[in-house]
Design a protein around this motif. Structure first.
Motif, PDB file in Angstrom:
ATOM      1  N   LYS A 147       0.844  -1.196   0.000  1.00 16.18           N
ATOM      2  CA  LYS A 147       0.000   0.000   0.000  1.00 16.18           C
ATOM      3  C   LYS A 147       0.880   1.246   0.000  1.00 16.18           C
ATOM      4  CE  LYS A 147      -3.878   2.215   2.387  1.00 16.18           C
ATOM      5  NZ  LYS A 147      -4.811   2.150   3.545  1.00 16.18           N
ATOM      6  N   ALA A 148       0.641   2.136  -0.956  1.00 11.11           N
ATOM      7  CA  ALA A 148       1.476   3.324  -1.107  1.00 11.11           C
ATOM      8  C   ALA A 148       1.016   4.439  -0.168  1.00 11.11           C
ATOM      9  CB  ALA A 148       1.433   3.812  -2.551  1.00 11.11           C
ATOM     10  N   THR A 149       1.845   4.777   0.808  1.00 12.23           N
ATOM     11  CA  THR A 149       1.519   5.847   1.754  1.00 12.23           C
ATOM     12  C   THR A 149       2.683   6.800   1.990  1.00 12.23           C
ATOM     13  OG1 THR A 149       2.185   4.463   3.636  1.00 12.23           O
ATOM     14  CG2 THR A 149      -0.132   4.376   2.981  1.00 12.23           C
ATOM     15  N   ALA A 158       8.939   2.449  -1.429  1.00 17.13           N
ATOM     16  CA  ALA A 158      10.328   2.056  -1.217  1.00 17.13           C
ATOM     17  C   ALA A 158      10.420   1.179   0.030  1.00 17.13           C
ATOM     18  CB  ALA A 158      11.213   3.284  -1.059  1.00 17.13           C
ATOM     19  N   ASP A 159      10.980  -0.007  -0.132  1.00 15.94           N
ATOM     20  CA  ASP A 159      11.215  -0.915   0.988  1.00 15.94           C
ATOM     21  C   ASP A 159      12.711  -0.877   1.291  1.00 15.94           C
ATOM     22  OD1 ASP A 159      11.680  -3.056   2.695  1.00 15.94           O
ATOM     23  OD2 ASP A 159      10.168  -4.326   1.778  1.00 15.94           O
ATOM     24  N   PHE A 160      13.070  -0.072   2.282  1.00 17.92           N
ATOM     25  CA  PHE A 160      14.484   0.158   2.562  1.00 17.92           C
ATOM     26  C   PHE A 160      15.162  -1.064   3.170  1.00 17.92           C
ATOM     27  CE2 PHE A 160      12.384   4.340   2.751  1.00 17.92           C
ATOM     28  CZ  PHE A 160      13.069   4.983   1.731  1.00 17.92           C
ATOM     29  N   LYS A 161      14.414  -1.876   3.888  1.00 20.14           N
ATOM     30  CA  LYS A 161      15.001  -3.070   4.498  1.00 20.14           C
ATOM     31  C   LYS A 161      15.325  -4.120   3.438  1.00 20.14           C
ATOM     32  CE  LYS A 161      12.900  -2.642   9.089  1.00 20.14           C
ATOM     33  NZ  LYS A 161      12.035  -3.298  10.109  1.00 20.14           N
ATOM     34  N   GLN A 166       8.497  -0.746  -5.315  1.00 24.04           N
ATOM     35  CA  GLN A 166       7.340  -1.129  -6.120  1.00 24.04           C
ATOM     36  C   GLN A 166       6.859   0.112  -6.850  1.00 24.04           C
ATOM     37  OE1 GLN A 166       3.953  -3.822  -4.823  1.00 24.04           O
ATOM     38  NE2 GLN A 166       2.883  -1.851  -4.819  1.00 24.04           N
ATOM     39  N   PRO A 167       7.042   0.166  -8.163  1.00 27.07           N
ATOM     40  CA  PRO A 167       6.661   1.359  -8.923  1.00 27.07           C
ATOM     41  C   PRO A 167       5.162   1.385  -9.204  1.00 27.07           C
ATOM     42  CG  PRO A 167       7.558  -0.266 -10.415  1.00 27.07           C
ATOM     43  CD  PRO A 167       7.654  -0.861  -9.028  1.00 27.07           C
ATOM     44  N   PRO A 168       4.606   2.561  -9.476  1.00 28.43           N
ATOM     45  CA  PRO A 168       3.189   2.662  -9.848  1.00 28.43           C
ATOM     46  C   PRO A 168       2.897   1.840 -11.102  1.00 28.43           C
ATOM     47  CG  PRO A 168       4.100   4.825  -9.372  1.00 28.43           C
ATOM     48  CD  PRO A 168       5.251   3.881  -9.415  1.00 28.43           C
TER      49      PRO A 168
END
Length: 236
Positions: A147-149, A158-161, A166-168
């Motif tokens: 979910k984009a927030t 962006a999943d930094f871990k 995940q792009p639009p």
């Protein structure tokens, strides 16, 4: 004799056409590529991931964050400027070259004509909000139905871990066709997982009218085209 000469004129290429084709060549540096890219995007002044309108003042591009309901995550200064992002990151372009092992991007720019050509390929450049470009870093594109927030209405995640983004959805087809083009032209190695995802995105997300037009404009400027995009535009 006159009929023969007329026939030959139709068969032989015009010297003027040949000269025009020879004058077309890709940019030789990243700075030159950015200058040409601004011209290409004049009739589509919109950021790639977040669909924010861009106002250009010379080389400086400013996104209209309020209008596109973008929320600054952390980097206020970079969020308020447009940067030219490499969809295939510069590190992925260079890490298979010896120059990268001996000094990274700075050394490759200085010593490798091949890297400079890859870095300046217009097919791989898109205008992005600086903060999103910075957060994307050199992370791989992925898909996990997140979910984009993070950035307000912008659908980038962006999943930094896990070091992935995940792009639009509206960007995934163009990302796929760009990766496939760059990998083939410059002999880049992609993992089997990457290849599988890219092929799926290519099928699921056909090119927009702008993607087709952009490919044509780059061809007009440089003489090169992304054949993956061209094929999909011809058979959407």
């Amino acid at each position: 004799m006159r009929a023969l000469i007329t026939a030959l004129l139709f068969i032989l290429p015009s010297p003027f056409v040949g000269a025009a084709q020879q004058s077309l060549k890709p940019p030789q540096s990243f700075s030159q590529a950015k200058r040409i890219a601004r011209q290409i995007y004049q009739d589509h002044p919109t950021s790639f991931y977040c669909n924010c309108a861009i106002t250009w003042n010379g080389r400086k591009g400013t996104p209209d964050l309020k209008a596109c309901q973008y929320k600054v995550r952390k980097q206020q200064k970079r969020a308020n400027r447009i940067e030219w992002e490499h969809l295939v990151p510069a590190s992925q372009l260079g890490n298979q070259l010896q120059c990268w092992q001996n000094g990274g991007r700075k050394n490759c720019v200085k010593t490798s004509a091949k890297f400079r050509k890859m870095e300046a390929d217009l097919h791989n450049l898109v205008p992005a909000i600086g903060e999103v470009n910075g957060d994307r870093s050199n992370y791989n594109f992925s898909e996990w139905n997140g979910k984009a927030t993070q950035y307000g209405q912008c659908q980038m995640i962006a999943d930094f871990k896990q070091r992935q983004v995940q792009p639009p959805e509206h960007t995934r087809g163009m990302i796929s066709r760009t990766y496939q083009y760059m990998a083939e032209v410059y002999h880049l190695t992609l993992s089997s997982q990457q290849q599988k995802l890219l092929r799926a995105w290519d099928i699921m997300y056909p090119p927009s009218q702008w993607e087709c037009h952009r490919n044509e404009k780059i061809t007009q400027q440089t003489g090169s085209y992304n054949h993956h995009t061209k094929a999909r535009c011809a058979n959407p």
